[in-house]
Design a protein around this motif. Structure first.
Motif, PDB file in Angstrom:
ATOM      1  N   LEU A  84       0.829  -1.198   0.000  1.00  0.00           N
ATOM      2  CA  LEU A  84       0.000   0.000   0.000  1.00  0.00           C
ATOM      3  C   LEU A  84       0.868   1.253   0.000  1.00  0.00           C
ATOM      4  O   LEU A  84       0.599   2.210  -0.741  1.00  0.00           O
ATOM      5  N   ALA A  85       1.906   1.252   0.826  1.00  0.00           N
ATOM      6  CA  ALA A  85       2.780   2.428   0.910  1.00  0.00           C
ATOM      7  C   ALA A  85       3.489   2.687  -0.408  1.00  0.00           C
ATOM      8  O   ALA A  85       3.760   3.838  -0.763  1.00  0.00           O
ATOM      9  N   GLY A  86       3.802   1.618  -1.156  1.00  0.00           N
ATOM     10  CA  GLY A  86       4.490   1.779  -2.424  1.00  0.00           C
ATOM     11  C   GLY A  86       3.591   2.221  -3.563  1.00  0.00           C
ATOM     12  O   GLY A  86       4.076   2.746  -4.570  1.00  0.00           O
ATOM     13  N   LEU A  87       2.281   2.001  -3.429  1.00  0.00           N
ATOM     14  CA  LEU A  87       1.359   2.286  -4.523  1.00  0.00           C
ATOM     15  C   LEU A  87       0.487   3.517  -4.306  1.00  0.00           C
ATOM     16  O   LEU A  87      -0.057   4.069  -5.261  1.00  0.00           O
ATOM     17  N   VAL A  88       0.334   3.930  -3.055  1.00  0.00           N
ATOM     18  CA  VAL A  88      -0.617   4.994  -2.725  1.00  0.00           C
ATOM     19  C   VAL A  88       0.134   6.176  -2.119  1.00  0.00           C
ATOM     20  O   VAL A  88       0.952   5.994  -1.206  1.00  0.00           O
ATOM     21  N   PRO A  89      -0.107   7.396  -2.592  1.00  0.00           N
ATOM     22  CA  PRO A  89       0.552   8.577  -2.019  1.00  0.00           C
ATOM     23  C   PRO A  89       0.271   8.700  -0.519  1.00  0.00           C
ATOM     24  O   PRO A  89      -0.792   8.285  -0.030  1.00  0.00           O
ATOM     25  N   ALA A  90       1.220   9.289   0.195  1.00  0.00           N
ATOM     26  CA  ALA A  90       1.118   9.365   1.658  1.00  0.00           C
ATOM     27  C   ALA A  90      -0.178  10.023   2.115  1.00  0.00           C
ATOM     28  O   ALA A  90      -0.804   9.578   3.080  1.00  0.00           O
ATOM     29  N   GLY A  91      -0.619  11.055   1.431  1.00  0.00           N
ATOM     30  CA  GLY A  91      -1.812  11.770   1.852  1.00  0.00           C
ATOM     31  C   GLY A  91      -3.104  10.988   1.681  1.00  0.00           C
ATOM     32  O   GLY A  91      -4.144  11.390   2.207  1.00  0.00           O
ATOM     33  N   GLU A  92      -3.060   9.874   0.936  1.00  0.00           N
ATOM     34  CA  GLU A  92      -4.266   9.093   0.666  1.00  0.00           C
ATOM     35  C   GLU A  92      -4.312   7.782   1.437  1.00  0.00           C
ATOM     36  O   GLU A  92      -5.296   7.046   1.336  1.00  0.00           O
ATOM     37  N   ARG A  93      -3.271   7.484   2.205  1.00  0.00           N
ATOM     38  CA  ARG A  93      -3.189   6.149   2.822  1.00  0.00           C
ATOM     39  C   ARG A  93      -4.218   5.938   3.924  1.00  0.00           C
ATOM     40  O   ARG A  93      -4.853   4.886   3.997  1.00  0.00           O
ATOM     41  N   THR A  94      -4.376   6.915   4.795  1.00  0.00           N
ATOM     42  CA  THR A  94      -5.344   6.741   5.882  1.00  0.00           C
ATOM     43  C   THR A  94      -6.749   6.595   5.326  1.00  0.00           C
ATOM     44  O   THR A  94      -7.543   5.780   5.817  1.00  0.00           O
ATOM     45  N   GLY A  95      -7.075   7.356   4.286  1.00  0.00           N
ATOM     46  CA  GLY A  95      -8.388   7.221   3.661  1.00  0.00           C
ATOM     47  C   GLY A  95      -8.590   5.840   3.074  1.00  0.00           C
ATOM     48  O   GLY A  95      -9.662   5.237   3.207  1.00  0.00           O
ATOM     49  N   LEU A  96      -7.545   5.304   2.410  1.00  0.00           N
ATOM     50  CA  LEU A  96      -7.667   3.968   1.850  1.00  0.00           C
ATOM     51  C   LEU A  96      -7.799   2.919   2.953  1.00  0.00           C
ATOM     52  O   LEU A  96      -8.592   1.971   2.829  1.00  0.00           O
ATOM     53  N   LEU A  97      -7.036   3.082   4.024  1.00  0.00           N
ATOM     54  CA  LEU A  97      -7.144   2.131   5.129  1.00  0.00           C
ATOM     55  C   LEU A  97      -8.546   2.150   5.736  1.00  0.00           C
ATOM     56  O   LEU A  97      -9.047   1.109   6.187  1.00  0.00           O
ATOM     57  N   ALA A  98      -9.177   3.309   5.730  1.00  0.00           N
ATOM     58  CA  ALA A  98     -10.566   3.375   6.194  1.00  0.00           C
ATOM     59  C   ALA A  98     -11.477   2.585   5.258  1.00  0.00           C
ATOM     60  O   ALA A  98     -12.368   1.846   5.701  1.00  0.00           O
ATOM     61  N   HIS A  99     -11.265   2.728   3.948  1.00  0.00           N
ATOM     62  CA  HIS A  99     -12.019   1.924   2.988  1.00  0.00           C
ATOM     63  C   HIS A  99     -11.788   0.435   3.225  1.00  0.00           C
ATOM     64  O   HIS A  99     -12.731  -0.374   3.185  1.00  0.00           O
ATOM     65  N   LEU A 100     -10.526   0.060   3.434  1.00  0.00           N
ATOM     66  CA  LEU A 100     -10.206  -1.349   3.643  1.00  0.00           C
ATOM     67  C   LEU A 100     -10.847  -1.887   4.914  1.00  0.00           C
ATOM     68  O   LEU A 100     -11.272  -3.049   4.961  1.00  0.00           O
ATOM     69  N   GLN A 101     -10.913  -1.044   5.951  1.00  0.00           N
ATOM     70  CA  GLN A 101     -11.558  -1.475   7.193  1.00  0.00           C
ATOM     71  C   GLN A 101     -13.048  -1.703   6.964  1.00  0.00           C
ATOM     72  O   GLN A 101     -13.628  -2.673   7.470  1.00  0.00           O
ATOM     73  N   SER A 102     -13.677  -0.821   6.201  1.00  0.00           N
ATOM     74  CA  SER A 102     -15.090  -1.000   5.872  1.00  0.00           C
ATOM     75  C   SER A 102     -15.293  -2.271   5.050  1.00  0.00           C
ATOM     76  O   SER A 102     -16.232  -3.035   5.283  1.00  0.00           O
ATOM     77  N   THR A 103     -14.395  -2.486   4.089  1.00  0.00           N
ATOM     78  CA  THR A 103     -14.474  -3.689   3.267  1.00  0.00           C
ATOM     79  C   THR A 103     -14.291  -4.934   4.115  1.00  0.00           C
ATOM     80  O   THR A 103     -14.985  -5.946   3.926  1.00  0.00           O
TER      81      THR A 103
END
Length: 415
Positions: free
Chosen positions: A124-143
């Protein structure tokens, strides 16, 4: 940051699909595994508990070296191999019939799961910009919660059938789900390994690795205290409701559904304001106070009739899930921002051991506090959470200063 429950197209959506693939199988596994190991495999419940404790103990230790492997050899390939290993470990449960074969399979399962979590974070860190990681992790938690809910429903059907074939079908489903996860992860672009540091390696990058980064270790330890809330829904609240309140036991299931549904619906929104270390620390601090409020409300549920107790438990559960979502968002941001850019897998592997420690030590701590001490125990738990959440501020600042020092020395760069 979008409010949509579906992450943006591209690597973020593929990561969510991989999360969904294996979480469905895991949901079915979690609700059936105890009865499978006791009724089908024929193990004594105490031995099942011992075996799983040993397995997760080994798995927690393996997270750091496997995370380091992901940094050095590439997180995508490492994640795919560990997903396959997890699937094979689950498949082996279909044929084991003795205690020690069970322990061996459980050790492989726990080790592969711990390593997979670290490798996925590095990916995730290699593919997603730093500013978007927490938002993506929130999506992943919902998923994750959505998948677990579907899987738990399938597992419930197996429990209703109560046959050996039904249990075997659930475990086969979980094994296949990890194979699907591996296939989905292969759709992601490869991430260049970044864990090879040129020149002499000093400080935290030598010897014991992340363990020499003491400020980060302190942050991870404080987060572990905050994670003691994790066994509440599965153990603490069920025992409290049965032993200390007049509420019917079916309320346990209702509170679980409430928690899962709230995370699915609101985790992304709760993470929206977390953009850096300062906002992350504030989110953790706020969640500590909300958790204290939840504990105080739960303590009150010991008084009154069944109807009153149910109402109070629902209010406490709403506060609990709000605290959970805030703490999760803050801790995700902190764990990434304080890790060296080229050693995210190793650092995430260490940070992730807090989940295992909380799940291992949490049952004993919560049983002692809640069942043994009663309402006072709830207040102690809430006070410990507030203390740890406030200590996170100075601990994070100390870790950030060390990260800045690493950047100045050319060993790692703080984000």
């Amino acid at each position: 940051m979008t409010n949509s429950l579906v992450p943006p197209a591209g690597p973020q959506r593929v990561l969510a699909l991989a999360q969904l693939a294996n979480s469905v199988g895991d949901g079915a596994f979690y609700v059936t595994s105890a009865l499978y190991f006791t009724h089908v495999v024929g193990l004594d419940p105490a031995r099942v508990g011992l075996g799983l404790t040993l397995a997760w103990g080994v798995g927690s230790l393996a997270g750091v070296p496997l995370g380091r492997l992901a940094d050095r050899r590439g997180p995508r390939g490492t994640a795919v191999l560990l997903a396959l290993a997890t699937g094979l470990a689950v498949a082996s449960f279909l044929v084991v019939r003795g205690f020690w074969p069970f322990v061996a399979a459980a050790v492989v399962y726990a080790t592969a799961q711990s390593g997979l979590a670290a490798a996925r974070q590095a990916l995730l860190a290699g593919l997603v910009p730093a500013g978007e990681r927490t938002g993506l992790l929130a999506h992943l938690q919902s998923t994750l919660n959505a998948g677990l809910a579907v899987g738990a429903g399938l597992g419930g059907l197996a429990l209703h059938a109560g046959t050996k074939a039904a249990y075997l079908g659930v475990f086969a489903l979980d094994a296949v789900s990890f194979l699907l996860c591996a296939g989905v992860l292969l759709r992601l672009p490869a991430v260049t390994p970044s864990g090879v540091v040129k020149g002499p390696v000093k400080g935290a990058a030598a010897g014991l690795g992340v363990l020499r980064d003491r400020p980060y270790v302190v942050v991870a330890a404080l987060n572990t205290v905050l994670l003691l809330r994790m066994p509440l829904l599965s153990l603490g609240l069920p025992l409290w409701i049965a032993e200390r309140t007049a509420a019917p036991t079916w309320v346990v299931s209702a509170l679980f559904v409430l928690n899962t549904g709230a995370v699915m619906a609101f985790q992304v929104r709760m993470a929206r304001g977390v953009r850096g270390l300062a906002t992350a620390v504030r989110a953790v601090r706020r969640s500590g106070w909300v958790m204290l409020g939840a504990c105080a409300v739960f303590a009150l549920s010991a008084q009154g009739s069944a109807g009153v107790a149910v109402g109070v438990l629902v209010v406490g559960s709403v506060l609990l899930v709000v605290a959970e979502m805030g703490q999760s968002a803050g801790s995700w941001q902190v764990s990434f921002d304080l890790a060296p850019a080229e050693r995210v897998g190793e650092y995430q592997g260490f940070f992730g051991t807090g989940v295992t420690v909380a799940r291992t030590a949490g049952p004993l701590v919560l049983t002692t506090l809640l069942v043994g001490w009663g309402p006072v125990g709830w207040l102690v738990l809430g006070a410990a959470t507030v203390a740890a959440s406030y200590a996170m501020g100075p601990a994070t600042r100390a870790a950030a200063r060390r990260a800045s020092g690493r950047g100045a020395n050319g060993v790692a760069c703080a984000r």
